[in-house]
Design an enzyme around this catalytic site. Structure first.
Site, PDB file in Angstrom:
ATOM      1  N   HIS A 173      20.816 -88.730 -27.111  1.00  0.00           N
ATOM      2  CA  HIS A 173      21.591 -89.736 -27.815  1.00  0.00           C
ATOM      3  C   HIS A 173      22.666 -90.233 -26.853  1.00  0.00           C
ATOM      4  CE1 HIS A 173      19.703 -89.109 -31.674  1.00  0.00           C
ATOM      5  NE2 HIS A 173      19.988 -87.829 -31.664  1.00  0.00           N
ATOM      6  N   CYS A 206      20.242 -94.597 -26.362  1.00  0.00           N
ATOM      7  CA  CYS A 206      20.872 -95.816 -26.856  1.00  0.00           C
ATOM      8  C   CYS A 206      22.048 -96.189 -25.955  1.00  0.00           C
ATOM      9  CB  CYS A 206      21.373 -95.625 -28.284  1.00  0.00           C
ATOM     10  SG  CYS A 206      20.051 -95.453 -29.507  1.00  0.00           S
TER      11      CYS A 206
END
Length: 238
Positions: free
Chosen positions: A85, A128
Site C-alpha cells: 500500500h 497506489c
C-alpha cells in the site's frame, strides 16, 4: 559509437529482489508467482521477502547491495520490485509505518553501489500513488516526445536507472483479489514474450493497460503506468 556500446552487456549475473506486503493485499500472491515465472524465463537469480516492516524494506535493499558487493563474478542488471500500500513517494510496511521511496532508490546508485556502476538498475512499483480514480477521456490527439542523450566522460550518479510505476502521481493502482494486479500481470506477460528493448516493452505494457477497462466499485476505471528513465543504453532482457 559501435552498436555494442549502445546496448547494456547482459552476459553477467542478473539479480532480482521482490519485497511484497501480502497482509491486507489480496491478489499479491498471484503477482509474486507471475514475477517468479518471469525471473526464471529471463534467467534472473531471485529473492522474495514477504511482509517486511517499513525499516525492513530499506534493510533488505541494503542487504541486497551488500551481497552484490561480495560477489566476484560480474553483475549485469538488477530488478527491485516493491509491492505494498502506498501514497506518492511512500510505501507502508507490514507494521503500518512509512518508508520513503527515495531512501530505497538511494541505496542503489552509481555512487552507493559500485557493483552496479554503469549497470542497469530497474525499480518496479506496485502501489497506489494517491486516491484519485481515472474514468478516462475521449481520444483527441497524440503527442510523441523524443529525448536526446549525450554521453559524458564521467557518468552522473543517477544514470542507468529505470523507475516503473503502476499509475501516475496521485492515482490508485488497481489489484484484483484473485488474479493479481493488472500492472504486474501485464508487465510479466510482455517481458516474457517480447524481444525488444525494455523501453519498447514498457510502451507495449502501457498500450495494453490503456486499452483495459478495469471495473472498480461498480464503475469502469482507466489506468496507465508511468516510466522514469535515465538509461544510457538499450536494455534487452531476452
Amino acid at each position: 559509437m559501435s552498436s555494442e556500446e549502445m546496448v547494456y552487456d547482459m552476459s553477467g549475473a542478473r539479480l532480482a529482489l521482490t519485497l511484497c506486503i501480502t497482509k491486507g493485499r489480496e491478489g499479491a500472491e498471484p503477482d509474486i508467482a507471475a514475477l517468479e515465472r518471469m525471473y526464471r524465463a529471463l534467467r534472473f537469480e531471485s529473492t522474495v521477502k514477504r511482509d517486511p516492516p517499513a525499516q525492513g524494506f530499506r534493510d533488505e535493499v541494503v542487504h541486497f547491495r551488500e551481497e552484490m558487493e561480495k560477489r566476484t563474478d560480474p553483475i549485469s542488471c538488477c530488478f527491485v520490485v516493491l509491492m505494498a500500500h502506498g501514497k506518492e513517494g511512500r510505501l507502508l510496511g507490514a507494521d503500518g509505518q512509512v518508508v520513503e521511496l527515495e531512501e530505497l532508490y538511494d541505496v542503489l546508485t552509481n555512487k552507493t553501489c559500485r557493483a552496479l556502476l554503469g549497470k542497469s538498475k530497474v525499480f518496479i512499483l506496485q502501489a497506489c500513488r494517491g486516491d484519485q480514480k481515472d474514468t478516462g477521456e475521449m481520444l483527441r490527439t497524440e503527442q510523441v516526445l523524443t529525448t536526446m542523450f549525450q554521453e559524458l566522460p564521467k557518468i552522473p550518479t543517477f544514470t542507468d536507472t529505470l523507475h516503473v510505476y503502476p499509475t501516475v502521481e496521485g492515482y490508485i493502482a488497481y489489484r484484483n483479489v484473485k488474479k493479481g494486479s493488472c500492472f504486474i500481470q501485464t508487465l510479466v506477460d510482455v517481458f516474457i514474450t517480447g524481444k525488444s528493448n525494455i523501453l519498447d516493452l514498457l510502451t507495449e505494457v502501457t498500450r495494453r493497460m490503456t486499452e483495459a477497462e478495469l471495473v472498480w466499485e461498480g464503475q469502469v476505471r482507466k489506468v496507465n503506468p508511468e516510466i522514469y528513465s535515465t538509461l544510457r543504453k538499450q536494455l534487452y532482457l531476452q
